[in-house]
Design an enzyme around this catalytic site. Structure first.
Site, PDB file in Angstrom:
ATOM      1  N   SER A 133       0.930  -1.090   0.075  1.00 22.92           N
ATOM      2  CA  SER A 133      -0.024  -0.080  -0.027  1.00 22.92           C
ATOM      3  C   SER A 133       0.847   1.223  -0.003  1.00 22.92           C
ATOM      4  O   SER A 133       2.107   1.106   0.159  1.00 22.92           O
ATOM      5  CB  SER A 133      -0.960  -0.047   1.388  1.00 22.92           C
ATOM      6  OG  SER A 133      -1.595   1.307   1.514  1.00 22.92           O
ATOM      7  N   TYR A 146      -2.076  -0.459  11.031  1.00 24.40           N
ATOM      8  CA  TYR A 146      -1.879  -0.916   9.606  1.00 24.40           C
ATOM      9  C   TYR A 146      -0.623  -0.250   8.709  1.00 24.40           C
ATOM     10  O   TYR A 146      -0.287  -1.322   8.061  1.00 24.40           O
ATOM     11  CB  TYR A 146      -3.052  -0.348   8.855  1.00 24.40           C
ATOM     12  CG  TYR A 146      -3.296  -0.658   7.417  1.00 24.40           C
ATOM     13  CD1 TYR A 146      -3.661  -1.998   6.935  1.00 24.40           C
ATOM     14  CD2 TYR A 146      -3.296   0.503   6.350  1.00 24.40           C
ATOM     15  CE1 TYR A 146      -3.974  -2.309   5.823  1.00 24.40           C
ATOM     16  CE2 TYR A 146      -3.403   0.124   5.108  1.00 24.40           C
ATOM     17  CZ  TYR A 146      -3.657  -1.184   4.784  1.00 24.40           C
ATOM     18  OH  TYR A 146      -4.017  -1.602   3.611  1.00 24.40           O
TER      19      TYR A 146
HETATM   20  P1  NDP Z   1     -11.263  -6.562   0.325  1.00 20.39           P
HETATM   21  O1  NDP Z   1     -11.601  -6.099   1.559  1.00 20.39           O
HETATM   22  O2  NDP Z   1     -12.213  -6.118  -0.822  1.00 20.39           O
HETATM   23  O3  NDP Z   1     -10.571  -7.889  -0.043  1.00 20.39           O
HETATM   24  C1  NDP Z   1      -9.619  -8.318   0.916  1.00 20.39           C
HETATM   25  C2  NDP Z   1      -9.785  -9.791   0.746  1.00 20.39           C
HETATM   26  O4  NDP Z   1      -8.872 -10.471   1.774  1.00 20.39           O
HETATM   27  C3  NDP Z   1     -10.991 -10.645   0.818  1.00 20.39           C
HETATM   28  O5  NDP Z   1     -10.939 -11.339  -0.390  1.00 20.39           O
HETATM   29  C4  NDP Z   1     -11.116 -11.305   1.775  1.00 20.39           C
HETATM   30  O6  NDP Z   1     -11.709 -12.533   1.783  1.00 20.39           O
HETATM   31  C5  NDP Z   1      -9.579 -11.852   2.073  1.00 20.39           C
HETATM   32  N1  NDP Z   1      -9.169 -12.053   3.430  1.00 20.39           N
HETATM   33  C6  NDP Z   1      -9.368 -11.540   4.481  1.00 20.39           C
HETATM   34  N2  NDP Z   1      -8.983 -12.032   5.680  1.00 20.39           N
HETATM   35  C7  NDP Z   1      -8.415 -13.148   5.275  1.00 20.39           C
HETATM   36  C8  NDP Z   1      -7.952 -14.358   5.838  1.00 20.39           C
HETATM   37  N3  NDP Z   1      -7.642 -14.429   7.120  1.00 20.39           N
HETATM   38  N4  NDP Z   1      -7.735 -15.539   4.882  1.00 20.39           N
HETATM   39  C9  NDP Z   1      -7.694 -15.502   3.729  1.00 20.39           C
HETATM   40  N5  NDP Z   1      -8.287 -14.449   3.133  1.00 20.39           N
HETATM   41  C10 NDP Z   1      -8.732 -13.219   3.691  1.00 20.39           C
HETATM   42  O7  NDP Z   1     -10.097  -5.373   0.195  1.00 20.39           O
HETATM   43  P2  NDP Z   1      -8.939  -4.848  -1.081  1.00 20.39           P
HETATM   44  O8  NDP Z   1      -9.286  -5.658  -2.297  1.00 20.39           O
HETATM   45  O9  NDP Z   1      -8.961  -3.609  -0.959  1.00 20.39           O
HETATM   46  O10 NDP Z   1      -7.634  -5.423  -0.312  1.00 20.39           O
HETATM   47  C11 NDP Z   1      -6.792  -6.157  -0.915  1.00 20.39           C
HETATM   48  C12 NDP Z   1      -5.310  -5.869  -0.597  1.00 20.39           C
HETATM   49  O11 NDP Z   1      -5.084  -4.496  -1.104  1.00 20.39           O
HETATM   50  C13 NDP Z   1      -5.213  -5.707   1.062  1.00 20.39           C
HETATM   51  O12 NDP Z   1      -3.932  -6.184   1.254  1.00 20.39           O
HETATM   52  C14 NDP Z   1      -5.184  -4.272   1.282  1.00 20.39           C
HETATM   53  O13 NDP Z   1      -4.333  -3.861   2.363  1.00 20.39           O
HETATM   54  C15 NDP Z   1      -4.234  -3.808   0.085  1.00 20.39           C
HETATM   55  N6  NDP Z   1      -4.980  -2.219  -0.444  1.00 20.39           N
HETATM   56  C16 NDP Z   1      -6.124  -1.838  -0.500  1.00 20.39           C
HETATM   57  C17 NDP Z   1      -6.203  -0.612  -0.652  1.00 20.39           C
HETATM   58  C18 NDP Z   1      -7.814  -0.024  -0.736  1.00 20.39           C
HETATM   59  O14 NDP Z   1      -7.835   1.324  -0.696  1.00 20.39           O
HETATM   60  N7  NDP Z   1      -8.599  -0.821  -0.865  1.00 20.39           N
HETATM   61  C19 NDP Z   1      -5.238   0.572  -0.843  1.00 20.39           C
HETATM   62  C20 NDP Z   1      -3.764  -0.271  -0.711  1.00 20.39           C
HETATM   63  C21 NDP Z   1      -3.552  -1.408  -0.501  1.00 20.39           C
HETATM   64  P3  NDP Z   1     -12.613 -13.304   2.954  1.00 20.39           P
HETATM   65  O15 NDP Z   1     -13.194 -12.192   3.775  1.00 20.39           O
HETATM   66  O16 NDP Z   1     -13.849 -14.140   2.178  1.00 20.39           O
HETATM   67  O17 NDP Z   1     -11.450 -14.267   3.676  1.00 20.39           O
END
Ligand code: NDP
Length: 240
Positions: A133, A146
């Site tokens: 990020s 975070y």
């Molecule tokens: P979402 O919340 O839409 O997606 C997060 C994903 O992680 C989901 O598929 C969720 O699936 C999965 N997840 C969460 N906990 C677990 C777990 N314990 N085991 C397996 N899977 C898990 O957010 P984003 O798509 O935005 O996030 C994706 C990445 O991008 C993250 O690392 C985030 O930090 C990073 N990011 C996002 C930004 C933003 O503004 N959105 C900016 C910068 C970076 P499920 O709940 O089904 O397990």
């Protein structure tokens, strides 16, 4: 020629789901990991194994990767994307939220990496893509724990890149600014949540997850002799 297997963690929503769709459209068999298996199955992607796996469970990650490699051959890449952003102040954020983020955002990346790296090193090829990020490069208000996890992702990615570069394995760090996904919804502090929404709006909105998926596919799609070490991308209106 048939395309190799790619593992995508956190594929049930946001950036991970968009990346899975794009890599599948490019012809790759996939292993998708997340806790909500229905959301992954609803993507209805061909030659794709969806496994309900909590990536903080190292044994479960290893078992799913083993199963996928038995079916589709060696994993040529992993997109370590699963993550959580639980915003809060160090002074009063519930401590279990720190633990959840450290386990998922840091250990999850390490576990995903370890599940595929020995095979990549043995074959002398492969790509590890870690989704960090801009909060892995600089601080933001109410982001204390975070940013600690995302600085860790940047640091471990660069260290890993140095460790494996001479053995043919690429390590790519993706550093997005705000992206329109479910990420913010898990923050428990309602005021911090609405401040963040207001900040996003004042920047003219966040990136579409598809844009991040395309950045990932661009880095992966380079010849194996080229490593895009880091991509930093954000909405034009995002100042910080
Ligand atoms: P979402 O919340 O839409 O997606 C997060 C994903 O992680 C989901 O598929 C969720 O699936 C999965 N997840 C969460 N906990 C677990 C777990 N314990 N085991 C397996 N899977 C898990 O957010 P984003 O798509 O935005 O996030 C994706 C990445 O991008 C993250 O690392 C985030 O930090 C990073 N990011 C996002 C930004 C933003 O503004 N959105 C900016 C910068 C970076 P499920 O709940 O089904 O397990």
């Amino acid at each position: 020629m048939t395309k190799p297997l790619i593992v995508v963690t956190g594929a049930s929503s946001g950036i991970g789901a968009a990346t899975a769709r794009l890599l599948s459209a490019q012809g790759h068999p996939l292993l998708l990991l997340a806790r909500r298996s229905r959301r992954m199955e609803e993507l209805a992607l061909p030659r794709t194994l969806c496994r309900r796996v909590d990536v903080t469970d190292r044994g479960a990650v290893e078992a799913a990767v083993h199963e996928a490699q038995e079916r589709f051959g060696p994993a040529d890449a992993i997109i370590n994307n699963a993550g959580a952003m639980l915003l809060g102040r160090i002074a009063d954020q519930p401590v279990d939220e720190w633990d959840r983020m450290i386990d998922l955002n840091v250990k999850g990346v390490l576990y995903g990496t370890r599940a595929v790296l020995p095979g990549m090193l043995a074959r002398g090829t492969g790509t590890i893509v870690n989704v960090s990020s801009i909060a892995g490069r600089k601080t933001f208000p109410d982001h204390g724990a975070y940013v600690a996890t995302k600085f860790a992702v940047h640091a471990l990615s660069e260290n890993l890149r140095e460790e494996v570069a001479a053995r043919g394995v690429r390590v790519v760090t993706i550093a997005p600014g705000a992206v329109e996904t479910e990420l913010l919804s898990h923050t428990s502090d309602e005021r911090i949540k609405s401040d963040y929404e207001a900040w996003k709006e004042s920047a003219g909105g966040a990136l579409d997850p598809q844009v991040v998926a395309e950045a990932i596919a661009y880095a992966y799609g380079q010849p194996q002799s080229v490593t895009i070490r880091e991509i930093v991308l954000a909405a034009t209106g995002q100042e910080a």
